[in-house]
Design an enzyme around this catalytic site. Structure first.
Site, PDB file in Angstrom:
ATOM      1  N   GLY A  11      95.640 133.557 -35.716  1.00  0.00           N
ATOM      2  CA  GLY A  11      95.394 134.861 -36.286  1.00  0.00           C
ATOM      3  C   GLY A  11      95.103 135.965 -35.365  1.00  0.00           C
ATOM      4  N   ASP A  59      95.225 122.266 -43.176  1.00  0.00           N
ATOM      5  CA  ASP A  59      94.450 122.935 -44.135  1.00  0.00           C
ATOM      6  C   ASP A  59      93.146 122.410 -44.048  1.00  0.00           C
ATOM      7  OD1 ASP A  59      93.331 124.173 -46.294  1.00  0.00           O
ATOM      8  OD2 ASP A  59      95.196 123.806 -47.591  1.00  0.00           O
ATOM      9  N   PHE A  82      87.321 130.694 -36.847  1.00  0.00           N
ATOM     10  CA  PHE A  82      88.017 132.103 -37.306  1.00  0.00           C
ATOM     11  C   PHE A  82      88.470 131.788 -38.731  1.00  0.00           C
ATOM     12  CE2 PHE A  82      88.375 132.587 -32.567  1.00  0.00           C
ATOM     13  CZ  PHE A  82      87.777 133.949 -32.802  1.00  0.00           C
ATOM     14  N   SER A 126      80.744 139.219 -39.811  1.00  0.00           N
ATOM     15  CA  SER A 126      81.188 140.529 -40.031  1.00  0.00           C
ATOM     16  C   SER A 126      80.022 141.527 -40.220  1.00  0.00           C
ATOM     17  CB  SER A 126      82.013 140.729 -41.541  1.00  0.00           C
ATOM     18  OG  SER A 126      82.270 141.929 -41.580  1.00  0.00           O
ATOM     19  N   TYR A 151      84.451 138.347 -50.442  1.00  0.00           N
ATOM     20  CA  TYR A 151      84.719 138.143 -49.092  1.00  0.00           C
ATOM     21  C   TYR A 151      83.296 138.287 -48.167  1.00  0.00           C
ATOM     22  CZ  TYR A 151      85.515 139.687 -44.452  1.00  0.00           C
ATOM     23  OH  TYR A 151      85.345 139.890 -43.085  1.00  0.00           O
ATOM     24  N   LYS A 155      80.883 135.602 -45.966  1.00  0.00           N
ATOM     25  CA  LYS A 155      80.291 135.792 -44.590  1.00  0.00           C
ATOM     26  C   LYS A 155      78.738 135.543 -44.495  1.00  0.00           C
ATOM     27  CE  LYS A 155      84.034 136.150 -42.604  1.00  0.00           C
ATOM     28  NZ  LYS A 155      84.527 135.065 -41.777  1.00  0.00           N
ATOM     29  N   ASN A 201      93.672 147.810 -43.914  1.00  0.00           N
ATOM     30  CA  ASN A 201      92.838 148.369 -42.826  1.00  0.00           C
ATOM     31  C   ASN A 201      93.579 149.664 -42.248  1.00  0.00           C
ATOM     32  OD1 ASN A 201      92.111 145.176 -42.487  1.00  0.00           O
ATOM     33  ND2 ASN A 201      90.798 146.375 -42.781  1.00  0.00           N
TER      34      ASN A 201
HETATM   35  C1  UD1 Z   1      87.089 146.384 -44.450  1.00  0.00           C
HETATM   36  C2  UD1 Z   1      86.394 145.746 -45.294  1.00  0.00           C
HETATM   37  C3  UD1 Z   1      85.701 144.951 -44.466  1.00  0.00           C
HETATM   38  C4  UD1 Z   1      85.945 144.132 -43.661  1.00  0.00           C
HETATM   39  C5  UD1 Z   1      86.702 144.768 -42.717  1.00  0.00           C
HETATM   40  C6  UD1 Z   1      87.506 143.695 -41.802  1.00  0.00           C
HETATM   41  C7  UD1 Z   1      86.638 147.184 -47.208  1.00  0.00           C
HETATM   42  C8  UD1 Z   1      85.928 148.015 -48.232  1.00  0.00           C
HETATM   43  N1  UD1 Z   1      86.051 146.721 -46.115  1.00  0.00           N
HETATM   44  O1  UD1 Z   1      86.031 147.264 -43.651  1.00  0.00           O
HETATM   45  O2  UD1 Z   1      84.717 144.296 -45.580  1.00  0.00           O
HETATM   46  O3  UD1 Z   1      85.085 143.325 -42.990  1.00  0.00           O
HETATM   47  O4  UD1 Z   1      87.787 145.672 -43.151  1.00  0.00           O
HETATM   48  O5  UD1 Z   1      88.476 144.372 -41.087  1.00  0.00           O
HETATM   49  O6  UD1 Z   1      87.825 146.838 -47.503  1.00  0.00           O
HETATM   50  N2  UD1 Z   1      90.702 154.063 -44.718  1.00  0.00           N
HETATM   51  C9  UD1 Z   1      91.464 155.014 -44.955  1.00  0.00           C
HETATM   52  N3  UD1 Z   1      93.002 155.074 -45.574  1.00  0.00           N
HETATM   53  C10 UD1 Z   1      93.193 153.722 -45.438  1.00  0.00           C
HETATM   54  C11 UD1 Z   1      92.574 152.694 -45.013  1.00  0.00           C
HETATM   55  C12 UD1 Z   1      91.296 152.760 -44.394  1.00  0.00           C
HETATM   56  O7  UD1 Z   1      91.126 156.197 -45.099  1.00  0.00           O
HETATM   57  O8  UD1 Z   1      94.391 153.519 -45.861  1.00  0.00           O
HETATM   58  C13 UD1 Z   1      89.472 154.348 -44.101  1.00  0.00           C
HETATM   59  C14 UD1 Z   1      88.486 153.630 -44.809  1.00  0.00           C
HETATM   60  O9  UD1 Z   1      87.957 154.343 -45.949  1.00  0.00           O
HETATM   61  C15 UD1 Z   1      87.425 153.469 -43.933  1.00  0.00           C
HETATM   62  C16 UD1 Z   1      87.964 153.263 -42.675  1.00  0.00           C
HETATM   63  O10 UD1 Z   1      89.345 153.815 -42.747  1.00  0.00           O
HETATM   64  O11 UD1 Z   1      86.438 154.545 -43.894  1.00  0.00           O
HETATM   65  C17 UD1 Z   1      88.241 151.978 -42.075  1.00  0.00           C
HETATM   66  O12 UD1 Z   1      88.834 151.356 -43.196  1.00  0.00           O
HETATM   67  P1  UD1 Z   1      88.980 149.592 -43.025  1.00  0.00           P
HETATM   68  O13 UD1 Z   1      89.901 149.559 -41.941  1.00  0.00           O
HETATM   69  O14 UD1 Z   1      89.724 148.963 -44.273  1.00  0.00           O
HETATM   70  O15 UD1 Z   1      87.767 148.919 -42.569  1.00  0.00           O
HETATM   71  P2  UD1 Z   1      86.337 148.803 -43.260  1.00  0.00           P
HETATM   72  O16 UD1 Z   1      86.484 149.408 -44.598  1.00  0.00           O
HETATM   73  O17 UD1 Z   1      85.304 149.271 -42.473  1.00  0.00           O
END
Ligand code: UD1
Length: 340
Positions: A11, A59, A82, A126, A151, A155, A201
């Site tokens: 991963g 698995d 992981f 996390s 999720y 953790k 993300n």
């Molecule tokens: C997310 C998860 C978190 C996990 C982590 C793992 C959620 C709510 N939280 O964290 O539980 O541990 O990933 O990597 O999903 N954003 C945008 N547009 C997008 C995508 C994200 O604006 O298309 C913003 C989000 O609102 C946030 C920031 O970017 O403010 C980071 O987002 P993301 O990468 O999804 O991480 P987390 O939300 O911090």
């Protein structure tokens, strides 16, 4: 040469950690079920380190397979775990899948570690365990908040299971590493993040938009109480993060741990807003990103970044790479994956 098991080693974070372990002379055995990864990652690891780790498709939900694996590899010196499902939205829809995989597998592994004369265990946790922390930067003794998703709960439960196990079994030593937001890729672009389907993300969504796979990035919320109105996170380069795993493992192997079970934050200590991440991407790539400001995403915390003192003082580890480094490496990787 100490033999280390890396579960989920194909991963995103796992593969970068395998590279750093091999660079430090460890012999690595990978277990992965290939549910969110590919055997091709082995070639990427080989291209960087000149070595292909041993790989077994397995698995971890299959108890007897886990037992046979540990019987065969009775000389393991440590385990870095992981392997887990990690999509927040999916976990809300499929909670049992998350509990079965993330919690069940952990229990099976710990049961095997219990049989060994001595075991060293690193757990992939996390910053999600803190939720919206009352104080920033977030220290390791900040309260663990009610989980926002199944999720996140896996953790928290995972950490509790390990803590309880360490309390009961003196031969098991463990460290839980609480990651902030891992991003980027190896500078060689031989390994990186490969999200299945539409990325949830931020950074993979940015690079996929810039390469033309997605039309537009939605920035979730611009009315938060932050300087530019967008959420703040602590984005950590995956290579820095991977190195911290090797340091944590060495701490256990050398018996330098202060407690049988320890937790460490892994972050840079600096918060960046979504707009700052976009700006960094545009600067290092020379691309103009198509994005629009939209409503908030449910469940997002406003701001989270790490207090890095404990990791610095105890592990002697801190990040070396910048947000720009991370964005440049993520972009190089995206271009390579898409053949551009
Ligand atoms: C997310 C998860 C978190 C996990 C982590 C793992 C959620 C709510 N939280 O964290 O539980 O541990 O990933 O990597 O999903 N954003 C945008 N547009 C997008 C995508 C994200 O604006 O298309 C913003 C989000 O609102 C946030 C920031 O970017 O403010 C980071 O987002 P993301 O990468 O999804 O991480 P987390 O939300 O911090």
């Amino acid at each position: 040469m100490s033999k280390i098991l890396v579960t989920g080693g194909l991963g995103f974070i796992g593969s970068h950690t395998v590279v750093e372990l091999q660079n430090e002379g460890f012999e690595v055995v990978i277990i992965d079920d290939l549910s969110n990864s590919s055997e091709k990652v082995l070639d990427g690891i080989n291209a960087i380190t000149g070595k292909t780790p041993v790989f077994e498709k397995l698995d971890l939900k299959e108890k007897s397979a886990v037992e046979s694996f540990f019987k065969k590899h009775s000389d393991l010196k440590g385990v870095i775990h992981f392997a887990a499902n990690k999509a927040v939205g999916e976990s809300v829809k499929e909670p049992l899948m998350y509990y079965e995989n993330n919690v069940g597998s952990l229990v099976y592994i710990l049961k095997e570690l219990k049989k060994l004369p001595e075991a060293n265990f690193i757990f992939s946790s996390s910053c999600t365990v803190y939720g919206q922390a009352d104080k920033l930067p977030i220290t390791e003794d900040a309260a663990v908040k009610l989980a926002e998703s199944p999720y996140g709960n896996t953790k928290q439960i995972g950490e509790e299971i390990i803590q309880d196990t360490c309390n009961a079994i003196p031969s098991i030593k463990a460290i839980a590493l609480r990651y902030f937001n891992p991003i980027g890729a190896h500078e060689s672009a031989n390994i990186g993040e490969l999200p299945l389907g539409v990325p949830q993300n931020l950074v993979p969504f940015i690079t996929q938009t810039a390469i033309g796979l997605r039309e537009q990035l939605s920035v979730f919320g611009d009315d938060y109480p932050t300087p530019d109105g967008t959420c703040i996170r602590d984005y950590i380069h995956v290579v820095d993060l991977a190195k911290a795993h090797v340091v944590a493992l060495q701490r256990l192997l050398k018996g330098k741990n202060k407690k049988q079970y320890e937790t460490f934050n892994l972050g840079t200590g600096t918060g960046s807003s979504v707009l700052e991440v976009i700006k960094s991407f545009e600067k290092v790539s020379g691309e103009k990103l198509n994005y629009k400001l939209v409503d908030r995403r449910a469940g997002d915390v406003i701001s989270a970044y790490a207090d890095t003192q404990k990791a610095k003082n105890e592990l002697g580890w801190e990040t070396k790479l910048s947000l720009d480094d991370a964005m440049a490496s993520a972009w190089k990787w995206e271009k390579k994956v898409r053949g551009k």
